[in-house]
Design an enzyme around this catalytic site. Structure first.
Site, PDB file in Angstrom:
ATOM      1  N   ASP A 233      -6.631  -4.082  11.269  1.00  0.00           N
ATOM      2  CA  ASP A 233      -7.666  -3.250  11.891  1.00  0.00           C
ATOM      3  C   ASP A 233      -7.380  -3.073  13.381  1.00  0.00           C
ATOM      4  O   ASP A 233      -7.551  -1.979  13.933  1.00  0.00           O
ATOM      5  CB  ASP A 233      -9.033  -3.896  11.685  1.00  0.00           C
ATOM      6  CG  ASP A 233      -9.247  -4.324  10.240  1.00  0.00           C
ATOM      7  OD1 ASP A 233      -8.964  -3.515   9.342  1.00  0.00           O
ATOM      8  OD2 ASP A 233      -9.673  -5.474  10.002  1.00  0.00           O
TER       9      ASP A 233
ATOM     10  N   GLU B 212       0.825  -1.213   0.000  1.00  0.00           N
ATOM     11  CA  GLU B 212       0.000   0.000   0.000  1.00  0.00           C
ATOM     12  C   GLU B 212       0.857   1.260   0.000  1.00  0.00           C
ATOM     13  O   GLU B 212       0.486   2.275  -0.610  1.00  0.00           O
ATOM     14  CB  GLU B 212      -0.943  -0.024   1.209  1.00  0.00           C
ATOM     15  CG  GLU B 212      -2.035  -1.080   1.070  1.00  0.00           C
ATOM     16  CD  GLU B 212      -2.667  -1.496   2.383  1.00  0.00           C
ATOM     17  OE1 GLU B 212      -3.684  -2.204   2.342  1.00  0.00           O
ATOM     18  OE2 GLU B 212      -2.126  -1.140   3.461  1.00  0.00           O
TER      19      GLU B 212
END
Length: 310
Positions: A225, A151
């Site tokens: 997360d 990413e």
């Protein structure tokens, strides 16, 4: 540090009925650490997609706009933090960006933590149309961003194959206004170690850290997360990136080791644990979330607090 009653997080990411991923993975740790959490589910599935089969719903831009409007007309769009994770729709992501911008104008102290969930190991999880939205709109709003190696490459249009290249790419995000960047996972280590890199830039100075993590040969879902939520909490409580990084990683290590130990114990002999058996043992790790025991220390690799060149 703000009073606990002022610690309100709006978390916008995926959710599942069974198991822990997205909002299900982020909410409990934040609540345990004293945050009120309001959630918007970008998708709501029966279970995470690693099972191979799932059912559920996907919110579109109109759906999230309606939720934002409901909060707005009741004067409820007031939070100390916004946390975003998986969002699969370009228009949904744009609407989130518009609303975060609106919220920052009314509350300049709002902290936006972005986990730019787009892919991993060279593979995109989202449509390519989301990439320019992240690069041109979301990154410029983020105060803290937690990409993985793939990413980071996507966000900066850079190749990252060494720690030096990683910090060069991270600096590109600083130059777009992101104060804190944490490369949550990378394959830049050696000898069975993964490497986490972190950097903060403020008032012309930059602080950089490196943390080595033992590689565990198992597949966990929802850890990114959990990482972003824990980092949000510890950055707020201490504001020291080194301490926050160490406590976040200690939390993550405790959860995944407890998860693997449990899954291995109940799996059929000689078989790898199933996705259901590998669901994160979050509730069982409450004490570790509240008081993480740090064993992995981050190394300061800043060399010196040199003035950043823009």
């Amino acid at each position: 540090m703000a009073a606990e009653e002022d610690c309100r997080v709006l978390s916008i990411q995926s959710s599942v009925v069974y198991g822990y991923v997205g909002n299900k993975s982020a909410t409990f740790p934040l609540q345990v650490l004293g945050f009120d959490v309001s959630t918007i589910n970008s998708v709501q599935f029966s279970n995470h997609t690693g099972y191979g089969k799932w059912k559920g719903q996907v919110l579109n831009a109109d759906d999230v706009a309606e939720l934002f409007e409901g909060l707005r007309i009741n004067n409820l769009l007031h939070f100390s933090h916004v946390l975003t994770g998986y969002i699969g729709s370009e228009s949904f992501l744009e609407k989130v960006g518009e609303t975060v911008m609106e919220m920052k104008k009314s509350n300049p102290k709002l902290v936006y933590v972005c986990d730019p969930v787009m892919g991993d190991n060279g593979k995109l999880y989202v449509k390519e149309e989301l990439i320019p939205v992240y690069r041109e709109k979301i990154v410029t709003l983020a105060d803290i961003i937690t990409p993985n190696q793939f990413e980071l490459e996507i966000l900066t249009d850079s190749k990252v194959s060494s720690e030096e290249e990683a910090f060069i790419a991270i600096n590109k995000l600083h130059q777009k206004g992101v104060k804190t960047v944490v490369l949550s996972s990378s394959e830049l280590g050696s000898n069975g170690l993964l490497v986490c890199l972190a950097s903060t830039a403020a008032n012309g100075f930059r602080q950089k850290y490196r943390l080595e993590i033992p590689y565990i040969d198992a597949t966990f879902v929802g850890t990114g997360d959990l990482f972003a939520a824990s980092l949000l909490a510890w950055m707020h409580k201490d504001s020291d990136l080194k301490i926050a990084l160490e406590k976040t990683m200690a939390t993550l290590q405790a959860v995944i080791r407890r998860t693997l130990a449990y899954a291995t114990k109940i799996a059929e002999k000689g078989m790898r644990p199933t996705p259901a058996q590998m669901e994160l043992r979050l509730v069982q790790s409450k004490a570790d979330i509240e008081n993480p025991q740090v064993s992995l220390k981050a190394q300061d690799v800043s060399l010196c607090n040199a003035i950043l060149r823009t």
